[in-house]
Design a protein around this motif. Sequence first.
Motif, short mmCIF file in Angstrom:
data_model
loop_
_atom_site.label_atom_id
_atom_site.label_comp_id
_atom_site.label_asym_id
_atom_site.label_seq_id
_atom_site.Cartn_x
_atom_site.Cartn_y
_atom_site.Cartn_z
N ILE A 191 0.84 -1.21 0.00
CA ILE A 191 0.00 0.00 0.00
C ILE A 191 0.87 1.25 0.00
N TYR A 192 1.91 1.26 0.83
CA TYR A 192 2.84 2.38 0.87
C TYR A 192 3.54 2.57 -0.48
N MET A 193 3.99 1.47 -1.07
CA MET A 193 4.69 1.56 -2.34
C MET A 193 3.75 2.04 -3.45
N PHE A 194 2.52 1.56 -3.47
CA PHE A 194 1.57 2.01 -4.49
C PHE A 194 1.18 3.47 -4.29
N LEU A 195 1.14 3.92 -3.04
CA LEU A 195 0.90 5.34 -2.77
C LEU A 195 2.02 6.18 -3.35
N LEU A 196 3.27 5.77 -3.11
CA LEU A 196 4.40 6.51 -3.67
C LEU A 196 4.41 6.46 -5.20
N CYS A 197 4.08 5.29 -5.77
CA CYS A 197 4.05 5.18 -7.23
C CYS A 197 2.94 6.02 -7.83
N GLY A 198 1.80 6.07 -7.14
CA GLY A 198 0.70 6.91 -7.63
C GLY A 198 1.04 8.39 -7.58
N LEU A 199 1.65 8.83 -6.49
CA LEU A 199 2.08 10.23 -6.41
C LEU A 199 3.13 10.56 -7.46
N THR A 200 4.04 9.64 -7.69
CA THR A 200 5.08 9.86 -8.68
C THR A 200 4.51 9.89 -10.09
N SER A 201 3.56 9.01 -10.38
CA SER A 201 2.98 9.01 -11.73
C SER A 201 2.16 10.26 -11.99
N LEU A 202 1.52 10.80 -10.95
CA LEU A 202 0.78 12.04 -11.13
C LEU A 202 1.70 13.23 -11.34
N ARG A 203 2.83 13.22 -10.66
CA ARG A 203 3.73 14.38 -10.70
C ARG A 203 4.80 14.29 -11.79
N LEU A 204 5.37 13.10 -12.00
CA LEU A 204 6.51 12.98 -12.90
C LEU A 204 6.29 12.06 -14.10
N GLY A 205 5.22 11.30 -14.11
CA GLY A 205 4.95 10.41 -15.23
C GLY A 205 5.01 8.94 -14.84
N VAL A 206 4.39 8.12 -15.68
CA VAL A 206 4.27 6.70 -15.38
C VAL A 206 5.62 5.99 -15.46
N ARG A 207 6.45 6.35 -16.41
CA ARG A 207 7.75 5.69 -16.56
C ARG A 207 8.60 5.85 -15.30
N ARG A 208 8.55 7.00 -14.73
CA ARG A 208 9.32 7.26 -13.51
C ARG A 208 8.73 6.49 -12.33
N ALA A 209 7.41 6.30 -12.32
CA ALA A 209 6.76 5.59 -11.22
C ALA A 209 7.09 4.11 -11.21
N VAL A 210 7.33 3.53 -12.38
CA VAL A 210 7.63 2.10 -12.44
C VAL A 210 9.02 1.80 -11.88
N SER A 211 9.93 2.74 -11.97
CA SER A 211 11.27 2.52 -11.41
C SER A 211 11.35 2.83 -9.92
N LEU A 212 10.32 3.43 -9.35
CA LEU A 212 10.34 3.82 -7.94
C LEU A 212 10.53 2.67 -6.96
N PRO A 213 9.95 1.49 -7.17
CA PRO A 213 10.16 0.41 -6.19
C PRO A 213 11.62 0.00 -6.03
N LEU A 214 12.46 0.29 -7.00
CA LEU A 214 13.88 -0.04 -6.84
C LEU A 214 14.55 0.84 -5.79
N LEU A 215 13.90 1.91 -5.37
CA LEU A 215 14.46 2.73 -4.30
C LEU A 215 14.56 1.97 -2.98
N PHE A 216 13.79 0.90 -2.86
CA PHE A 216 13.83 0.11 -1.63
C PHE A 216 14.92 -0.95 -1.67
N PHE A 217 15.58 -1.11 -2.81
CA PHE A 217 16.61 -2.14 -2.96
C PHE A 217 17.82 -1.92 -2.03
#
Length: 148
Positions: A62-88
């Motif tokens: 839920i937290y990750m999808f919240l961050l991905c949703g905020l990122t896709s709204l602000r910076l675009g979908v392509r950027r949101a798909v790479s966001l989960p790698l920030l937890f690596f």
Amino acid sequence: MRILKSLFVRDAFLKVEEPWSFLIALITLNMVVIGFWRNFQLTVLGTNLPVKCIELNVLFLIYMFLLCGLTSLRLGVRRAVSLPLLFFPYIFTPVYAAALAWFRLPKALAFTIAFVHSILLEGEHDPLVLSVRIFAYGGLLTVVRYWI
């Protein structure tokens, strides 16, 4: 090999735009829980541990999808798909904790090191996404401080 390169090189990280990064984030979360399993058991004392692990995975998604949703709204979908790698970078937290214990420093700093590593990987810092991440990190530190 591309995954490991994206862990240390920001340009390689920004080029990852694949949906399998969600799986990498879930594996990382479970590796951290396994690394701190004894502390996790003490936190959820007297409860069903597999159910708590599933609840933790659902909260993380839920937290990750919240961050991905905020990122896709602000910076675009392509950027949101790479966001989960920030937890690596959090996969190294058990290693950081062992090294910090060897130097007689607080083990809770391991999460701080991983958080800073993930912040440095990100190219653009959207203030809204960054503030949500800092708020969640503060909540994590309140739990981890009593863990270790």
